[in-house]
Design a protein around this motif. Structure first.
Motif, PDB file in Angstrom:
ATOM      1  N   THR A  48       2.352   7.907  -1.637  1.00  9.96           N
ATOM      2  CA  THR A  48       0.919   7.772  -1.389  1.00  9.96           C
ATOM      3  C   THR A  48       0.645   6.795  -0.256  1.00  9.96           C
ATOM      4  OG1 THR A  48       0.475   8.217  -3.712  1.00  9.96           O
ATOM      5  CG2 THR A  48      -1.290   7.205  -2.431  1.00  9.96           C
ATOM      6  N   ARG A  49      -0.255   7.200   0.623  1.00  9.84           N
ATOM      7  CA  ARG A  49      -0.713   6.321   1.696  1.00  9.84           C
ATOM      8  C   ARG A  49      -2.233   6.317   1.689  1.00  9.84           C
ATOM      9  NH1 ARG A  49       3.290   8.269   6.648  1.00  9.84           N
ATOM     10  NH2 ARG A  49       5.238   7.557   5.687  1.00  9.84           N
ATOM     11  N   ILE A  50      -2.800   5.131   1.574  1.00 13.48           N
ATOM     12  CA  ILE A  50      -4.248   4.960   1.580  1.00 13.48           C
ATOM     13  C   ILE A  50      -4.648   4.338   2.917  1.00 13.48           C
ATOM     14  CG2 ILE A  50      -6.210   3.789   0.507  1.00 13.48           C
ATOM     15  CD1 ILE A  50      -4.751   3.912  -2.135  1.00 13.48           C
ATOM     16  N   TYR A  51      -5.653   4.948   3.563  1.00 14.54           N
ATOM     17  CA  TYR A  51      -6.120   4.443   4.852  1.00 14.54           C
ATOM     18  C   TYR A  51      -7.470   3.762   4.671  1.00 14.54           C
ATOM     19  CZ  TYR A  51      -2.415   7.149   7.060  1.00 14.54           C
ATOM     20  OH  TYR A  51      -1.182   7.644   7.447  1.00 14.54           O
ATOM     21  N   VAL A  52      -7.579   2.550   5.195  1.00 13.68           N
ATOM     22  CA  VAL A  52      -8.778   1.733   5.073  1.00 13.68           C
ATOM     23  C   VAL A  52      -9.314   1.431   6.468  1.00 13.68           C
ATOM     24  CG1 VAL A  52      -9.733  -0.448   4.233  1.00 13.68           C
ATOM     25  CG2 VAL A  52      -7.910   0.689   2.946  1.00 13.68           C
ATOM     26  N   SER A  53     -10.596   1.703   6.680  1.00  8.00           N
ATOM     27  CA  SER A  53     -11.209   1.413   7.974  1.00  8.00           C
ATOM     28  C   SER A  53     -11.280  -0.092   8.189  1.00  8.00           C
ATOM     29  CB  SER A  53     -12.611   2.019   8.036  1.00  8.00           C
ATOM     30  OG  SER A  53     -13.311   1.547   9.183  1.00  8.00           O
ATOM     31  N   ALA A  54     -10.825  -0.549   9.335  1.00  8.92           N
ATOM     32  CA  ALA A  54     -10.858  -1.983   9.630  1.00  8.92           C
ATOM     33  C   ALA A  54     -12.267  -2.472   9.915  1.00  8.92           C
ATOM     34  CB  ALA A  54      -9.953  -2.291  10.824  1.00  8.92           C
ATOM     35  N   ASN A  55     -13.179  -1.568  10.268  1.00 14.55           N
ATOM     36  CA  ASN A  55     -14.548  -1.969  10.599  1.00 14.55           C
ATOM     37  C   ASN A  55     -15.484  -1.965   9.396  1.00 14.55           C
ATOM     38  OD1 ASN A  55     -14.078  -2.396  13.354  1.00 14.55           O
ATOM     39  ND2 ASN A  55     -14.368  -0.238  13.823  1.00 14.55           N
ATOM     40  N   THR A  56     -15.193  -1.153   8.388  1.00  9.48           N
ATOM     41  CA  THR A  56     -16.107  -1.037   7.238  1.00  9.48           C
ATOM     42  C   THR A  56     -15.455  -1.348   5.900  1.00  9.48           C
ATOM     43  OG1 THR A  56     -15.640   1.317   6.899  1.00  9.48           O
ATOM     44  CG2 THR A  56     -17.392   0.747   8.475  1.00  9.48           C
ATOM     45  N   GLY A  57     -14.138  -1.312   5.821  1.00  6.60           N
ATOM     46  CA  GLY A  57     -13.471  -1.520   4.547  1.00  6.60           C
ATOM     47  C   GLY A  57     -13.528  -0.318   3.627  1.00  6.60           C
ATOM     48  N   ARG A  58     -13.970   0.819   4.131  1.00  7.61           N
ATOM     49  CA  ARG A  58     -14.053   2.034   3.314  1.00  7.61           C
ATOM     50  C   ARG A  58     -12.719   2.771   3.316  1.00  7.61           C
ATOM     51  NH1 ARG A  58     -19.197   3.679   1.826  1.00  7.61           N
ATOM     52  NH2 ARG A  58     -20.948   2.624   2.873  1.00  7.61           N
ATOM     53  N   ILE A  59     -12.456   3.490   2.215  1.00 10.74           N
ATOM     54  CA  ILE A  59     -11.290   4.351   2.143  1.00 10.74           C
ATOM     55  C   ILE A  59     -11.607   5.598   2.968  1.00 10.74           C
ATOM     56  CG2 ILE A  59      -9.725   5.617   0.641  1.00 10.74           C
ATOM     57  CD1 ILE A  59      -9.655   2.602   0.251  1.00 10.74           C
ATOM     58  N   THR A  60     -10.886   5.816   4.044  1.00 12.15           N
ATOM     59  CA  THR A  60     -11.178   6.930   4.944  1.00 12.15           C
ATOM     60  C   THR A  60     -10.237   8.113   4.747  1.00 12.15           C
ATOM     61  OG1 THR A  60      -9.836   5.800   6.621  1.00 12.15           O
ATOM     62  CG2 THR A  60     -12.235   5.488   6.719  1.00 12.15           C
ATOM     63  N   ALA A  61      -9.113   7.911   4.081  1.00 10.35           N
ATOM     64  CA  ALA A  61      -8.190   9.029   3.838  1.00 10.35           C
ATOM     65  C   ALA A  61      -7.169   8.620   2.786  1.00 10.35           C
ATOM     66  CB  ALA A  61      -7.487   9.458   5.119  1.00 10.35           C
ATOM     67  N   VAL A  62      -6.690   9.624   2.044  1.00 12.04           N
ATOM     68  CA  VAL A  62      -5.601   9.446   1.084  1.00 12.04           C
ATOM     69  C   VAL A  62      -4.595  10.563   1.342  1.00 12.04           C
ATOM     70  CG1 VAL A  62      -4.939   9.330  -1.335  1.00 12.04           C
ATOM     71  CG2 VAL A  62      -7.167   8.461  -0.618  1.00 12.04           C
ATOM     72  N   ARG A  63      -3.356  10.182   1.559  1.00 13.11           N
ATOM     73  CA  ARG A  63      -2.317  11.160   1.834  1.00 13.11           C
ATOM     74  C   ARG A  63      -1.209  11.050   0.789  1.00 13.11           C
ATOM     75  NH1 ARG A  63      -6.059  12.885   4.263  1.00 13.11           N
ATOM     76  NH2 ARG A  63      -6.319  12.878   6.532  1.00 13.11           N
ATOM     77  N   ASN A  64      -0.703  12.210   0.365  1.00  9.06           N
ATOM     78  CA  ASN A  64       0.398  12.253  -0.591  1.00  9.06           C
ATOM     79  C   ASN A  64       1.251  13.480  -0.306  1.00  9.06           C
ATOM     80  OD1 ASN A  64      -0.917  14.511  -1.795  1.00  9.06           O
ATOM     81  ND2 ASN A  64      -2.211  13.112  -2.956  1.00  9.06           N
ATOM     82  N   GLY A  65       2.271  13.706  -1.145  1.00  2.00           N
ATOM     83  CA  GLY A  65       3.162  14.833  -0.918  1.00  2.00           C
ATOM     84  C   GLY A  65       2.456  16.171  -0.971  1.00  2.00           C
TER      85      GLY A  65
END
Length: 205
Positions: A129-146
Motif C-alpha cells: 500500500t502507498r498513500i499519497y498526501v498533498s504537501a499543500n493541503t494535507g489531503r489524501i490524493t491517492a491510494v495505490r495497492n496491488g
C-alpha cells in the motif's frame, strides 16, 4: 477489469476517508490574519480538521492552495515529512504494523498523477500500500495497492497507452479502431452478397 471490485481498486478497505471530510469552526480573528497573509485574490476558503486541529485551506483564483493553522493563523504548507507520516498513519487501517517509509514526490509518474508536490507513504503490508498526501493541503490524493496496479496494467492495454495509461487518442488505438470499422463494413458487404436469395419457380406451360 470487471472482475476486480472497484472498492479494492480504490483502496477503500485500506484507509478511513471520513477523517478527511470533517468541517469545523475556526477563530475569525485568525481567519482575517490568514487572508492578509495570502496576499492574492482568493476564490474559496475551506475550514476543516486535520490531525484533530482546525486548519484553513485557501484556494486562490490562480488555483494555488495554501494551508494555515485555524487558531494561530500560521502557514503550514508545504507540509513536512512528519506531518505527512502522521496523516497517513491516522487514516490507514490495513494489516501493516510497521511505520511507512516517506518519499517526497515532485514529478508525476504512471502510478501517481495527482496534485504536486506530494508525499508518498509506503506501508510494508501484503498489498504494498502507498498513500499519497498533498504537501499543500494535507489531503489524501491517492491510494495505490496491488489490486490497483493489476487494474491499471490491463487498463493501459485496453486503451493502448503503454506509458501513462491515460491517453485515449494514441495512434495504436485509432489504428485498431479504424481497422475494426473497415472489417465490419467489409463483413456487411460480403454478407449482403452471400445472403441466399429467393428463387422464383418457373411457370408451368
Amino acid at each position: 477489469m470487471s472482475v476486480l471490485p472497484i472498492e479494492r481498486v480504490h483502496g477503500d478497505h485500506l484507509i478511513d476517508r471520513s477523517a478527511q471530510n470533517i468541517t469545523i469552526d475556526a477563530d475569525h480573528s485568525a481567519l482575517g490574519r490568514i487572508l492578509q497573509t495570502v496576499g492574492r485574490p482568493v476564490r474559496e476558503v475551506r475550514l476543516r480538521s486535520l490531525l484533530d486541529r482546525p486548519v484553513v485551506e485557501v484556494e486562490g483564483v490562480d488555483s494555488s492552495l495554501q494551508l494555515f493553522d485555524g487558531q494561530s493563523g500560521h502557514r503550514l504548507s508545504p507540509l513536512n515529512e512528519q506531518w505527512a507520516r502522521s496523516i497517513a498513519m491516522g487514516v490507514y487501517r490495513g494489516a501493516g504494523k510497521q511505520p511507512p517509509t516517506a518519499l517526497h514526490i515532485a514529478q508525476a509518474s504512471t502510478e501517481y498523477r495527482g496534485p504536486l508536490p506530494a508525499w508518498q507513504l509506503a506501508f510494508p503490508d501484503e498489498e504494498s500500500t502507498r498513500i499519497y498526501v498533498s504537501a499543500n493541503t494535507g489531503r489524501i490524493t491517492a491510494v495505490r495497492n496491488g489490486t490497483w496496479r493489476l487494474y491499471d496494467f490491463f487498463w493501459g492495454l485496453h486503451i493502448m497507452d503503454w506509458k501513462n495509461h491515460e491517453d485515449f487518442n494514441t495512434p495504436w488505438l485509432m489504428a485498431f479502431a479504424a481497422g475494426g470499422l473497415v472489417l465490419a463494413l467489409c463483413g456487411t458487404v460480403l454478407l449482403y452478397f452471400r445472403w441466399p436469395k429467393k428463387r422464383r419457380k418457373p411457370k408451368a406451360l
